[in-house]
Design a protein around this motif. Sequence first.
Motif, short mmCIF file in Angstrom:
data_model
loop_
_atom_site.label_atom_id
_atom_site.label_comp_id
_atom_site.label_asym_id
_atom_site.label_seq_id
_atom_site.Cartn_x
_atom_site.Cartn_y
_atom_site.Cartn_z
N PHE A 43 0.82 -1.22 0.00
CA PHE A 43 0.00 0.00 0.00
C PHE A 43 0.85 1.27 0.00
O PHE A 43 0.40 2.32 -0.44
CB PHE A 43 -0.95 0.01 1.20
N MET A 44 2.08 1.19 0.51
CA MET A 44 2.95 2.36 0.48
C MET A 44 3.19 2.83 -0.94
O MET A 44 3.39 4.02 -1.19
CB MET A 44 4.28 2.06 1.18
N GLY A 45 3.16 1.89 -1.89
CA GLY A 45 3.30 2.27 -3.30
C GLY A 45 2.16 3.13 -3.80
O GLY A 45 2.27 3.77 -4.84
N TYR A 46 1.05 3.16 -3.04
CA TYR A 46 -0.11 3.98 -3.39
C TYR A 46 -0.22 5.20 -2.47
O TYR A 46 -1.21 5.93 -2.51
CB TYR A 46 -1.40 3.16 -3.26
N GLY A 47 0.78 5.38 -1.61
CA GLY A 47 0.73 6.49 -0.66
C GLY A 47 -0.19 6.23 0.51
O GLY A 47 -0.63 7.16 1.19
N LEU A 48 -0.49 4.95 0.78
CA LEU A 48 -1.36 4.58 1.90
C LEU A 48 -0.51 4.05 3.05
O LEU A 48 0.60 3.59 2.86
CB LEU A 48 -2.35 3.51 1.46
N TYR A 49 -1.03 4.10 4.26
CA TYR A 49 -0.27 3.66 5.42
C TYR A 49 -1.22 3.30 6.56
O TYR A 49 -2.41 3.62 6.53
CB TYR A 49 0.67 4.78 5.89
N ARG A 50 -0.66 2.67 7.58
CA ARG A 50 -1.43 2.31 8.77
C ARG A 50 -1.18 3.34 9.87
O ARG A 50 -0.03 3.66 10.14
CB ARG A 50 -1.03 0.92 9.27
N PRO A 51 -2.23 3.87 10.50
CA PRO A 51 -2.01 4.84 11.57
C PRO A 51 -1.28 4.19 12.73
O PRO A 51 -1.48 3.02 13.03
CB PRO A 51 -3.43 5.26 11.97
#
Length: 347
Positions: A298-306
Amino acid sequence: MAESNDSVFVDVEKIYLGGKEHHVRTGCGSVSVIVYGDQDKPALITYPDLALNYMSCFQGLFFCPEVASLLVHNFCIYHISPPGHELGAAPISPDDPLPSVDDLADQIIEVLNYFGLGAVMCMGVTAGAYILTLFAMKYRQRVLGLILVSPLCKAPSWTEWLYNKVMSNMLYFYGMCGLLKEFLLQRYFSKDVRGSAEVPESDIAQACRGLLDERQGINVLRFLQAITRRPDITSGLQKLRCRTLVFVGDNSPFHSEALHMITKLDQRYSALVEVQACGSMVTEEQPHAMLIPMEYFFMGYGLYRPCQLSDSPRSPLSPSCISPELLSPESMGLKLKPIKTRVSHEG
């Protein structure tokens, strides 16, 4: 009822564990969609394996707190059930046309259009992974990425065809009988989870067995027949341009199928995670093993876990957010291949 160009409409809504159920009418029958979360967020579509729905296929994943925070923080979840596999489903009339895998893939685009969704992330298990892969081939602009668990891409082998034929006969004559459930549990889980004369059956297998009791045999038969008649889609895999993350348990009956599939995908956009001592349904048997690979995917999409420890909740995921021992694939029972989230432009 008069026909119209609007092939999709909401039939009924129910509340399930904070999610809302929509029965959506499509060109080839009604389909249940359970929606969780903020519909302003990007969409994650799930599709389960044979005889399962979101409760029996993805509950373990979403009950894993770290995974749930990753997924629910970043996505609105749309759990699509195969026709007649939702909770409380009535038997589908034998007079209704038998859907093909293409019909099931086309149902998904109708669901997306009803909810006004653009490009979506997709997560499917085995038969569900096949349907979503086919969907991604047919509607490339509507798929951001694929997370495939013990996926299928070839036509059934002789062994699988024979196995499916036996299950079809049991479903036709006896419905969801005890022996059929044993066949299905072998499909889903490793031997350790299923138990033996010396080792009792695990809670996961017992819970799944109970949920299988709720399925209508005729509805499961229809999905099984569609999957058994599936064509080989290997030749289309190289043309996929969305990133693809493949998980497979090394005790899965479909382990070799997943290995075949990863060799046919574009290596710049795909990665394989083999989960040790696990069957096909990694989402239930070892959901924690999916966390770190999905985070990096998901980091490749600019997403992350809080993360509560982070100084800024808006900052991207960093190694400090993850306990060091989890960064060791061996500690997670994984054989982890490098996940390439960015395409290299070097010569």
